[in-house]
Design an enzyme around this catalytic site. Structure first.
Site, PDB file in Angstrom:
ATOM      1  N   SER A 106     -14.198  -5.445 -11.600  1.00 30.46           N
ATOM      2  CA  SER A 106     -13.570  -4.286 -10.826  1.00 30.46           C
ATOM      3  C   SER A 106     -14.711  -3.092 -11.059  1.00 30.46           C
ATOM      4  O   SER A 106     -15.585  -3.100 -10.614  1.00 30.46           O
ATOM      5  CB  SER A 106     -12.192  -3.959 -11.402  1.00 30.46           C
ATOM      6  OG  SER A 106     -11.621  -3.166 -10.537  1.00 30.46           O
ATOM      7  N   ASP A 207      -5.939 -10.058  -3.630  1.00 26.51           N
ATOM      8  CA  ASP A 207      -6.543  -8.721  -4.465  1.00 26.51           C
ATOM      9  C   ASP A 207      -5.443  -7.720  -4.048  1.00 26.51           C
ATOM     10  O   ASP A 207      -5.902  -6.798  -3.155  1.00 26.51           O
ATOM     11  CB  ASP A 207      -7.901  -8.363  -4.498  1.00 26.51           C
ATOM     12  CG  ASP A 207      -8.215  -7.568  -5.602  1.00 26.51           C
ATOM     13  OD1 ASP A 207      -7.624  -6.821  -5.885  1.00 26.51           O
ATOM     14  OD2 ASP A 207      -9.448  -7.680  -5.821  1.00 26.51           O
ATOM     15  N   HIS A 237      -6.170  -9.953  -8.615  1.00 25.69           N
ATOM     16  CA  HIS A 237      -7.308  -8.939  -8.904  1.00 25.69           C
ATOM     17  C   HIS A 237      -7.818  -9.378 -10.377  1.00 25.69           C
ATOM     18  O   HIS A 237      -9.174  -9.503 -10.454  1.00 25.69           O
ATOM     19  CB  HIS A 237      -6.971  -7.607  -9.008  1.00 25.69           C
ATOM     20  CG  HIS A 237      -8.168  -6.663  -9.493  1.00 25.69           C
ATOM     21  ND1 HIS A 237      -9.163  -6.573  -8.700  1.00 25.69           N
ATOM     22  CD2 HIS A 237      -8.298  -5.801 -10.522  1.00 25.69           C
ATOM     23  CE1 HIS A 237     -10.138  -5.584  -9.088  1.00 25.69           C
ATOM     24  NE2 HIS A 237      -9.495  -5.104 -10.175  1.00 25.69           N
TER      25      HIS A 237
END
Length: 262
Positions: A106, A207, A237
């Site tokens: 991320s 996600d 995610h």
């Protein structure tokens, strides 16, 4: 067993360090730097780091500033602080290893992409899991105002399909801090073409944090001709802790071995 920080068994949010074992890696000392995401902690990267450490790689998973404490503290920190911490960790690994591969989840993915763009001759390879460099969400346009009116939004942590798993992230999303992250995206996207290192891109099928805006920008923006995309069909995610984590571990181990070869 690989050497590691004394607190790694007692505090999942603590930084993780595992010493290289060159006898397992052809006599070369290979380092791997892994970065957790926004409002997360090293807990999300710990199993991945431990898997690579068991193979003989020297692993560092720093605790980024403002994380592992409170979301209020995180709201006083900015992109420059997180990137500076990651750069220091990278410099330490570079001084002690023959080659260093970087990886991130991320925001951590965005940070290692920034590092690869800034230090193309020093990064042996890049591994990103659902990296965030853009978003289709329209409400982010209100952040310049909202961040002065409300301190936080609901949490983005723990988007994990696998039951009973916790990434030890915050229960709120601090707005001043996340606005700093979003402000860093345009310059990062502009510099993606400077990335020439081999890259493996892990992408979850479902996600709920990072939408599909980032993937084409990253894969279409870098200059590397050595790019692999790996689908993660059974993960949300935080895929490093989800059902497809074994795929990430196995594919990344093969990637590190290949790109760090003498």
């Amino acid at each position: 067993m690989p050497a590691s920080t004394p607190d790694r068994e007692t505090d999942q949010t603590a930084a993780l360090t595992i010493a290289a074992r060159p006898e397992l890696t052809g006599g070369r000392r290979i380092g791997v730097l892994l970065s957790h995401g926004f409002t997360g902690s090293p807990a999300s990267m710990r199993p991945w780091g431990e898997h690579l450490g068991a193979l003989g790689y020297g692993v560092a998973v720093p605790l980024l500033p403002g994380h592992g404490t409170t979301w209020q503290e995180l709201n006083t920190l900015r992109w420059v602080d997180w990137y500076a911490a990651l750069t220091r960790a990278f410099d330490t690994l570079r001084a002690e290893h023959d080659a260093v591969v970087v990886g991130g989840l991320s925001m951590g993915g965005a940070l290692v992409l920034r590092l690869a763009a800034d230090r193309p001759d020093e990064v042996a390879g890049v591994m990103v899991v659902n990296p965030a460099v853009a978003t289709r969400r329209l409400d982010v346009k209100l952040l310049p105002v909202l961040k002065h009116l409300v301190p936080s939004f609901p949490a983005i942590a723990n988007d994990i399909k696998k039951p009973g798993v916790d990434e030890n992230g915050y229960d709120r999303t601090p707005l001043k801090a996340i606005h700093s992250l979003i402000q860093a995206w345009p310059s990062l996207r502009a510099d993606l073409s400077r990335i020439t290192s081999p890259l493996v891109y892990f992408r979850s099928a479902d996600d709920h944090v990072v939408d599909d805006a980032s993937e084409p920008l990253v894969l279409g923006g870098i200059s590397s001709t050595d790019v692999t995309r790996v689908a993660l069909p059974e993960s949300f995610h935080v895929a490093t802790l989800d059902n497809d984590a074994p795929t990430i571990f196995e594919e990344s181990a093969a990637f590190v071995a290949r790109v760090s070869a003498a």
